[in-house]
Design an enzyme around this catalytic site. Structure first.
Site, PDB file in Angstrom:
ATOM      1  N   ASP A  35     -27.945   7.078   7.385  1.00 33.45           N
ATOM      2  CA  ASP A  35     -26.619   8.138   7.468  1.00 33.45           C
ATOM      3  C   ASP A  35     -26.225   9.028   6.268  1.00 33.45           C
ATOM      4  OD1 ASP A  35     -26.587   6.289   9.316  1.00 33.45           O
ATOM      5  OD2 ASP A  35     -24.735   5.540   9.008  1.00 33.45           O
ATOM      6  N   GLU A  42     -20.444   4.402  16.122  1.00 33.29           N
ATOM      7  CA  GLU A  42     -20.591   4.313  14.731  1.00 33.29           C
ATOM      8  C   GLU A  42     -20.176   5.550  14.208  1.00 33.29           C
ATOM      9  OE1 GLU A  42     -24.113   0.889  14.063  1.00 33.29           O
ATOM     10  OE2 GLU A  42     -24.653   3.303  14.354  1.00 33.29           O
TER      11      GLU A  42
HETATM   12  C1  FRU Z   1     -25.517   3.726  11.373  1.00 30.21           C
HETATM   13  C2  FRU Z   1     -24.956   2.501  10.697  1.00 30.21           C
HETATM   14  C3  FRU Z   1     -23.739   2.588  10.177  1.00 30.21           C
HETATM   15  C4  FRU Z   1     -23.649   1.531   9.024  1.00 30.21           C
HETATM   16  C5  FRU Z   1     -25.011   2.004   8.494  1.00 30.21           C
HETATM   17  C6  FRU Z   1     -25.701   0.842   7.699  1.00 30.21           C
HETATM   18  O1  FRU Z   1     -26.645   4.374  11.308  1.00 30.21           O
HETATM   19  O2  FRU Z   1     -25.269   1.493  11.359  1.00 30.21           O
HETATM   20  O3  FRU Z   1     -22.668   2.237  11.334  1.00 30.21           O
HETATM   21  O4  FRU Z   1     -22.517   1.610   8.029  1.00 30.21           O
HETATM   22  O5  FRU Z   1     -25.770   2.521   9.179  1.00 30.21           O
HETATM   23  O6  FRU Z   1     -26.870   1.664   6.985  1.00 30.21           O
END
Ligand code: FRU
Length: 554
Positions: free
Chosen positions: A140, A307
Site C-alpha cells: 500500500d 481496508e
Molecule cells: C492492505 C493491508 C492493510 C495493512 C497492510 C499491511 O493491503 O492489508 O490493511 O495495513 O496491508 O501491510
C-alpha cells in the site's frame, strides 16, 4: 478492557524480553562479529523458497533489532542490505543469525561494503516511469501528502526481502509525480509491532503520521493499535509519540487510519477500517479520539475485509473510499467507493445499500488513497498495482510491486447515480514525447474511438493483449490470458470488463513494461492490469479507431 490489558502486557514483555534484551554469544546460533571487514552495508543473500530465519543486530550484548529474513540455504537469488551505520562505533557489534542451518550457502556469500548498488539486478520487468522500491517488497501507498512543492509518498515496505513481511514505511519524494527520489526508511518496527498502513496530515508546518502498529500475540492473532509520530523536517524523519498507541480496541482487523482536518466542525476526523465497516472518530488534538459513528453494514460489497479507507469532499458531495480484499469484481483485491454526505459525525450514502461502485475495473488496483493537502483542492490518488491473490509470486526478483500512475478524481453522473471519475493526472501530459510508429515498453497509446474498437498489442513471441470497446453494450475489456508469463498463479490469466457509463470518445492507454493502465479520457472508466510479456509488445492492430502513440519521457 481485557484485550487492552493484554496489549499492554505484550508490549511490556517485549520491552523486557525482546528489544534491548541481553544476548549472550552462546544464545547466538551463528554469530558474525563485526567489523571483520569494513563497510556500511552487510549484504544478506536471499533465497525465496527458504523459510524465514532471524537476523539480529547486537551492540555490546544488547539486542538492537531483529528481522525475519529468508537467508539462502542452497542458492543465492538476490541480496538485501542490512544498514549497519546506526550501530557502528557504538560498542562491540555482532550480527546473529538464528534458525538457518550452519551449512547454508548464505554464510559463504555474505558481503560487506559501502556500495548501495551492490549486486543490483537490472530486471526486465522494472517499470521505467512508475514508482518502485529499489530493492525489497512494497504494498500500500501510505501517508501521502503535498507540502512546499513536494509530493511525499510512503509505502508498506519490507527492506529485507521481496515478499511481504517486516513492515516498515519506506519514503519517496517527487516534484512531478513521475520521478521519485528514494528517501529511505521513515518508520521502522518497534515494541508495538510492525508498521502497517496509515496517513499523514500537515498542520502548522509540521507533519503528523498516524499508522497502525501490528504485532502477533503469544495467544494467537494480531493486536493492532493506532499510533502517531511527528516530523519537523517535512516528513524526512519522524519521532514516535511516547503515549502510543492513541487508539486501541478489542476488534480484529482494526487498522489503516486516515485523519483529516474538517473545517465544517473545526476538528480532526478519522476514518478507520474495522473488519467490514468503517469507523468515524473526531478529535481536537489527534490523541484523544471520540467514536462518532460507523458505516458499512449492508452497504456495497462485503466479500472480504475492508481496508485502507479515505473520506474526501469532491464538489458538493463526500466520497468514502473502501479498499476490499478479497471480493473484487474479478477476484482478490479492489477499490469500492460510496458517494453521499458527511457532517463531521456521520457518513450517509446516497445510493441504495445494494449498489456497488468500483473505482477501477482492472485486477491490479488496490489500497488507493489520496494525497493530503494537494494543491488547488485536487484529489490526487495512487494505487498499489497488484493483487493479494498473487502479489508475492509475480515474476520480479529484487523488488516487488509498483504504484499506479497518479490519477485525479472528480464526479460524473449517469442516470440517477453519481460516480467518481478517474483521469490520469495532468503531470502525465507533460511526459508525452515524440510520436512513435509502434508501441514501445514505455509509451502512451491514444485511440480516438468510433463506435466499437478492438486494439491488439502483440510481440514476435505471439504474446498478446486484446482490448475491446463495445459501444453498444457500453463495456470495455482487457484480455490478458495470452499476455506472456501467466502461469505463476491460476488467478492471473483473466479477462476484466468495465461498464463505460455512456460512450467513450478517446482511450488513453499507458504501457510501462509490466503494466497496462487504460482510461476513458473523460474519466468514466479506468482499468489497471499487470502483464509480463517475454519481450515488449512492439506491434499494435487497431480496428474502429485512430491511433497515436507517444513516447514517454521518463
Ligand atoms: C492492505 C493491508 C492493510 C495493512 C497492510 C499491511 O493491503 O492489508 O490493511 O495495513 O496491508 O501491510
Amino acid at each position: 478492557m481485557m484485550k487492552r490489558f493484554l496489549m499492554t502486557m505484550v508490549a511490556v514483555m517485549t520491552l523486557t524480553m525482546g528489544w534491548g534484551q541481553v544476548v549472550t554469544p552462546q544464545a547466538c546460533e551463528q554469530s558474525i562479529v563485526m567489523p571483520k571487514e569494513t563497510g556500511r552495508y552487510l549484504w544478506l543473500p536471499i533465497e525465496e523458497k527458504a523459510p524465514e530465519g532471524k537476523v539480529q543486530v547486537i551492540v555490546s550484548g544488547m539486542l538492537q533489532m531483529e528481522q525475519n529474513v529468508r537467508m539462502a540455504r542452497e542458492q543465492v537469488e538476490y541480496y538485501v542490505a542490512l544498514d549497519l551505520q546506526p550501530y557502528q562505533g557504538k560498542g562491540e557489534l555482532r550480527v546473529c543469525v538464528q534458525n538457518v542451518p550452519t551449512g547454508s550457502v548464505c554464510y559463504k556469500k555474505l558481503a560487506q561494503n559501502d556500495d548501495a548498488d551492490f549486486a543490483l539486478i537490472d530486471e526486465k520487468f522494472r517499470p521505467l516511469y512508475h514508482h518502485t522500491p529499489k530493492r525489497g517488497w512494497m504494498n500500500d501507498p501510505n501517508g501521502m501528502f503535498y507540502k512546499d512543492g513536494v509530493w511525499n509518498l510512503y509505502y508498506q515496505y519490507n527492506p529485507y526481502g521481496s515478499m511481504w513481511g517486516n513492515m516498515h514505511w519506506g519514503h519517496s519524494s517527487s516534484t512531478d509525480l513521475i520521478h521519485w527520489k528514494d528517501e529511505g526508511v521513515a518508520l521502522a518496527p518497534d515494541v508495538w509491532g510492525t508498521m502497517f498502513s496509515g496517513s499523514c496530515i500537515v498542520d502548522n508546518g509540521g507533519v503528523v503520521a498516524m499508522y497502525t502498529a501490528s504485532r502477533p500475540t503469544p495467544f494467537g492473532g494480531d493486536v493492532q493499535g493506532q499510533c502517531i509520530a511527528f516530523s519537523n523536517d517535512g516528513g524526512k524523519t519522524f519521532s514516535k509519540y511516547e503515549g502510543n498507541p492513541v487508539l486501541t480496541a478489542e476488534d480484529k482487523d482494526f487498522r489503516d487510519p486516515r485523519p483529516f482536518w474538517n473545517e465544517d466542525i473545526k476538528a480532526w476526523n478519522l476514518i478507520l477500517a474495522v473488519g467490514q465497516e468503517m469507523r468515524i472518530y473526531s478529535s481536537s488534538d489527534l490523541k484523544e479520539w471520540k467514536h462518532e459513528s460507523s458505516f458499512g453494514k449492508e452497504y456495497g460489497n462485503h466479500g472480504g475485509v475492508w481496508e485502507c479507507p479515505d473520506l474526501m469532499k469532491i464538489g458538493e458531495k463526500w466520497v468514502l473510499i473502501c479498499n476490499i480484499n478479497p471480493g473484487g469484481p474479478f477476484g482478490g483485491s479492489a477499490t469500492q467507493y460510496f458517494v453521499g454526505q458527511f457532517d463531521g459525525h456521520k457518513f450517509t450514502c446516497e445510493s441504495k445499500p445494494e449498489v456497488t461502485k468500483w473505482l477501477d475495473y482492472g485486477k491490479d488496483h488496490y489500497a488507493t488513497v489520496s494525497f493530503y493537502n494537494a494543491p488547488d483542492n485536487r484529489r490526487t490518488v495512487l494505487a498499489w498495482m497488484s493483487n493479494w491473490q498473487y502479489a508475492n509470486q509475480v515474476p520480479t526478483m529484487q523488488f516487488r510491486s509498483a504504484n499506479s500512475i497518479a490519477r485525479d478524481l472528480g464526479l460524473f453522473t449517469c442516470g440517477e447515480e453519481t460516480y467518481v471519475s478517474v483521469t490520469p493526472s495532468k503531470e502525465m501530459l507533460a511526459m508525452r514525447g515524440a510520436k512513435l510508429k509502434a508501441p514501445t515498453e514505455a509509451c502512451e497509446i491514444v485511440i480516438d474511438v468510433k463506435k466499437q474498437a478492438e486494439i491488439v498489442l502483440s510481440n514476435a513471441k505471439g504474446e498478446q493483449v486484446t482490448m475491446t470497446y463495445d459501444g453498444q453494450k457500453q463495456t470495455f475489456s482487457v484480455d490478458r490470458t495470452k499476455s506472456g508469463e501467466v502461469s505463476f498463479s491460476a488467478d492471473f490469466p483473466c479477462v476484466t470488463e468495465a461498464p463505460t457509463y455512456g460512450t467513450i470518445k478517446q482511450l488513453r492507454i499507458f504501457i510501462d513494461r509490466c503494466s497496462i493502465e487504460a482510461f476513458d479520457a473523460d474519466g468514466k472508466m479506468a482499468m489497471t492490469n499487470l502483464v509480463f510479456p517475454s519481450e515488449p509488445y512492439n506491434n499494435i492492430k487497431v480496428k474502429g479507431g485512430k491511433v497515436t502513440i507517444y513516447e514517454i519521457k521518463y
